[in-house]
Write an enzyme that holds these catalytic residues in place. Structure first.
Site, short mmCIF file in Angstrom:
data_model
loop_
_atom_site.label_atom_id
_atom_site.label_comp_id
_atom_site.label_asym_id
_atom_site.label_seq_id
_atom_site.Cartn_x
_atom_site.Cartn_y
_atom_site.Cartn_z
N LEU A 15 0.82 -1.22 0.00
CA LEU A 15 0.00 0.00 0.00
C LEU A 15 0.85 1.26 0.00
O LEU A 15 0.46 2.27 -0.60
CB LEU A 15 -0.93 -0.02 1.22
CG LEU A 15 -1.96 -1.15 1.23
CD1 LEU A 15 -2.73 -1.17 2.55
CD2 LEU A 15 -2.93 -0.99 0.07
N ASP A 60 14.20 3.06 8.74
CA ASP A 60 13.67 1.93 9.50
C ASP A 60 12.97 2.54 10.71
O ASP A 60 13.61 3.19 11.54
CB ASP A 60 14.81 0.99 9.94
CG ASP A 60 14.32 -0.22 10.71
OD1 ASP A 60 13.24 -0.15 11.34
OD2 ASP A 60 15.02 -1.25 10.70
N ASN A 87 2.91 4.66 7.20
CA ASN A 87 2.32 3.47 6.56
C ASN A 87 3.00 2.17 7.01
O ASN A 87 2.34 1.13 7.08
CB ASN A 87 2.44 3.62 5.04
CG ASN A 87 2.17 2.32 4.33
OD1 ASN A 87 1.04 1.88 4.17
ND2 ASN A 87 3.25 1.64 3.90
N TYR A 164 -1.80 -7.49 16.33
CA TYR A 164 -2.11 -6.50 15.27
C TYR A 164 -3.25 -5.58 15.70
O TYR A 164 -3.13 -4.34 15.65
CB TYR A 164 -2.47 -7.24 13.99
CG TYR A 164 -2.67 -6.32 12.80
CD1 TYR A 164 -1.59 -5.76 12.14
CD2 TYR A 164 -3.95 -6.00 12.35
CE1 TYR A 164 -1.77 -4.91 11.04
CE2 TYR A 164 -4.14 -5.15 11.26
CZ TYR A 164 -3.04 -4.61 10.61
OH TYR A 164 -3.23 -3.77 9.54
N LYS A 168 -3.08 -1.47 16.44
CA LYS A 168 -3.78 -0.47 15.62
C LYS A 168 -4.78 0.33 16.48
O LYS A 168 -4.98 1.52 16.21
CB LYS A 168 -4.48 -1.14 14.44
CG LYS A 168 -3.51 -1.73 13.41
CD LYS A 168 -2.64 -0.67 12.72
CE LYS A 168 -1.81 -1.23 11.58
NZ LYS A 168 -0.95 -0.24 10.92
N THR A 199 -2.03 -7.90 -0.16
CA THR A 199 -0.60 -7.54 -0.07
C THR A 199 0.14 -8.69 0.61
O THR A 199 -0.47 -9.64 1.11
CB THR A 199 -0.39 -6.25 0.77
OG1 THR A 199 -0.77 -6.52 2.12
CG2 THR A 199 -1.17 -5.07 0.23
N1 LIG Z 1 -3.26 -4.97 3.46
C1 LIG Z 1 -4.34 -4.70 4.17
O1 LIG Z 1 -5.41 -5.32 3.98
C2 LIG Z 1 -4.32 -3.63 5.21
C3 LIG Z 1 -5.53 -3.26 5.81
C4 LIG Z 1 -5.52 -2.26 6.76
C5 LIG Z 1 -4.34 -1.65 7.09
N2 LIG Z 1 -3.17 -2.04 6.51
C6 LIG Z 1 -1.95 -1.32 6.89
O2 LIG Z 1 -1.35 -0.80 5.72
C7 LIG Z 1 0.05 -0.63 5.95
C8 LIG Z 1 0.83 -1.23 4.79
O3 LIG Z 1 0.61 -2.63 4.79
P1 LIG Z 1 0.64 -3.53 3.48
O4 LIG Z 1 -0.63 -4.28 3.45
O5 LIG Z 1 1.04 -2.72 2.31
O6 LIG Z 1 1.78 -4.56 3.91
P2 LIG Z 1 3.16 -5.01 3.21
O7 LIG Z 1 2.96 -5.22 1.76
O8 LIG Z 1 3.66 -6.10 4.07
O9 LIG Z 1 4.09 -3.71 3.37
C9 LIG Z 1 4.53 -3.29 4.62
C10 LIG Z 1 5.60 -2.24 4.42
O10 LIG Z 1 6.06 -1.81 5.72
C11 LIG Z 1 7.47 -1.91 5.71
N3 LIG Z 1 8.03 -2.07 7.06
C12 LIG Z 1 7.80 -3.03 7.96
N4 LIG Z 1 8.56 -2.83 9.05
C13 LIG Z 1 9.28 -1.70 8.82
C14 LIG Z 1 10.23 -0.97 9.55
N5 LIG Z 1 10.64 -1.36 10.77
N6 LIG Z 1 10.73 0.16 9.03
C15 LIG Z 1 10.35 0.57 7.79
N7 LIG Z 1 9.47 -0.09 7.03
C16 LIG Z 1 8.95 -1.22 7.54
C17 LIG Z 1 7.78 -3.09 4.82
O11 LIG Z 1 9.15 -3.08 4.45
P3 LIG Z 1 9.95 -4.46 4.06
O12 LIG Z 1 9.64 -4.74 2.62
O13 LIG Z 1 11.38 -4.08 4.30
O14 LIG Z 1 9.45 -5.52 4.97
C18 LIG Z 1 6.82 -2.79 3.68
O15 LIG Z 1 7.35 -1.79 2.85
C19 LIG Z 1 0.35 -1.29 7.29
O16 LIG Z 1 0.40 -0.31 8.30
C20 LIG Z 1 -0.88 -2.18 7.50
O17 LIG Z 1 -1.11 -2.45 8.85
C21 LIG Z 1 -3.13 -3.01 5.57
#
Ligand SMILES: NC(=O)c1ccc[n+]([C@@H]2O[C@H](COP(=O)([O-])OP(=O)(O)OC[C@H]3O[C@@H](n4cnc5c(N)ncnc54)[C@H](OP(=O)(O)O)[C@@H]3O)[C@@H](O)[C@H]2O)c1
Length: 241
Positions: A15, A60, A87, A164, A168, A199
């Site tokens: 995202l 990070d 994010n 989780y 949140k 994702t």
């Molecule tokens: N997907 C959903 O359905 C959904 C729904 C509601 C909310 N969200 C929220 O949306 C956000 C993005 O999630 P996503 O679904 O896109 O997940 P994702 O594809 O797993 O991406 C997560 C991102 O966060 C980065 N990250 C994790 N730990 C980090 C750290 N310590 N420092 C810097 N970057 C870090 C990851 O980097 P690496 O590649 O290095 O691991 C990746 O770029 C999250 O906050 C999640 O909780 C997602």
């Protein structure tokens, strides 16, 4: 969003990457935050190849020295920050997590390190830069799984993910706390739920596409100072805490 300076944490994929793409198309300068230099540079190059002004920033959210270095770099190169999208996020269990009583506290602690303490550390480092913007905006990427109102509905079938969901919910509380501090300033603070998107975080189980989720995050990032602050928003409007 032309000439806006926007930092998105965790923007190398998922995202965060799609949100950078949407806001880059709007004409913003997008700072692609990523903990991996290789992945962050690759993401910024991809967006740059599409015509966006996208620049990699090593960040990070659990590493205070990388956060300080990122804030110093943004100050040096841009002098201010218009939008911070917190994010980066993790889950420490799958969607089929064991019940809370079978979860080790360490799994909760790890989730809080990134999803809550990381957001606080990044926000505190970036706030002086956001206060230099005429309309600074903080966008915390939360989830409908944070909503205590929805989770406490006896009919709820939402997954009961202790690390989780509670992280949140805490992020929502953080959103309200900063909104209270910054009321009367030029900075607004909002939490956003992008919806359940496919994702890596959920093994691509989400029923929405990442660009649909990114559109919701971007729409909240575009809200002006006259919009509500200290709120949780999804694509249908305000979500109850
Ligand atoms: N997907 C959903 O359905 C959904 C729904 C509601 C909310 N969200 C929220 O949306 C956000 C993005 O999630 P996503 O679904 O896109 O997940 P994702 O594809 O797993 O991406 C997560 C991102 O966060 C980065 N990250 C994790 N730990 C980090 C750290 N310590 N420092 C810097 N970057 C870090 C990851 O980097 P690496 O590649 O290095 O691991 C990746 O770029 C999250 O906050 C999640 O909780 C997602």
């Amino acid at each position: 969003m032309t000439s806006q300076i926007i930092l998105i944490t965790g923007a190398n994929k998922g995202l965060g990457f799609e949100t950078a793409r949407v806001l880059g198309r709007d004409g913003a300068t997008v700072l692609v935050g990523a903990r991996s230099t290789e992945l962050g540079e690759k993401a910024a190059a991809t967006l740059g190849g599409e015509g966006a002004d996208a620049r990699f920033v090593q960040l990070d959210v659990t590493d205070e020295s990388s956060i300080t270095a990122a804030a110093e770099l943004i100050e040096r190169e841009h002098g201010r920050l218009d939008v911070l999208v917190n994010n980066a996020g993790i889950t420490t269990t799958g969607l089929d997590a064991p019940p809370p009583s079978a979860i080790a506290a360490d799994l909760v602690r790890t989730a809080f390190e990134t999803n809550v303490f990381g957001v606080i550390t990044v926000t505190n480092a970036m706030l002086p830069l956001l206060l230099r913007s005429p309309e600074g905006r903080i966008v915390n990427v939360s989830s409908s799984l944070s909503s205590l109102t929805q989770l406490s509905d006896p009919a709820s079938t939402r997954p009961n993910l202790l690390p989780y969901n509670t992280s949140k919910s805490a992020l929502n509380a953080v959103t309200v706390a900063y909104a209270r501090e910054l009321a009367g300033s030029s900075v607004t603070v909002r939490a956003v739920c992008p919806g359940f998107c496919a994702t890596d975080m959920n093994g691509h189980a989400g029923h929405r596409s990442p660009d649909q989720g990114a559109a919701v995050i971007a729409s909240v990032a575009r809200l002006g100072a006259d919009g509500p602050t200290g709120v949780l928003i999804d694509e249908d409007g305000l979500v109850p805490w």
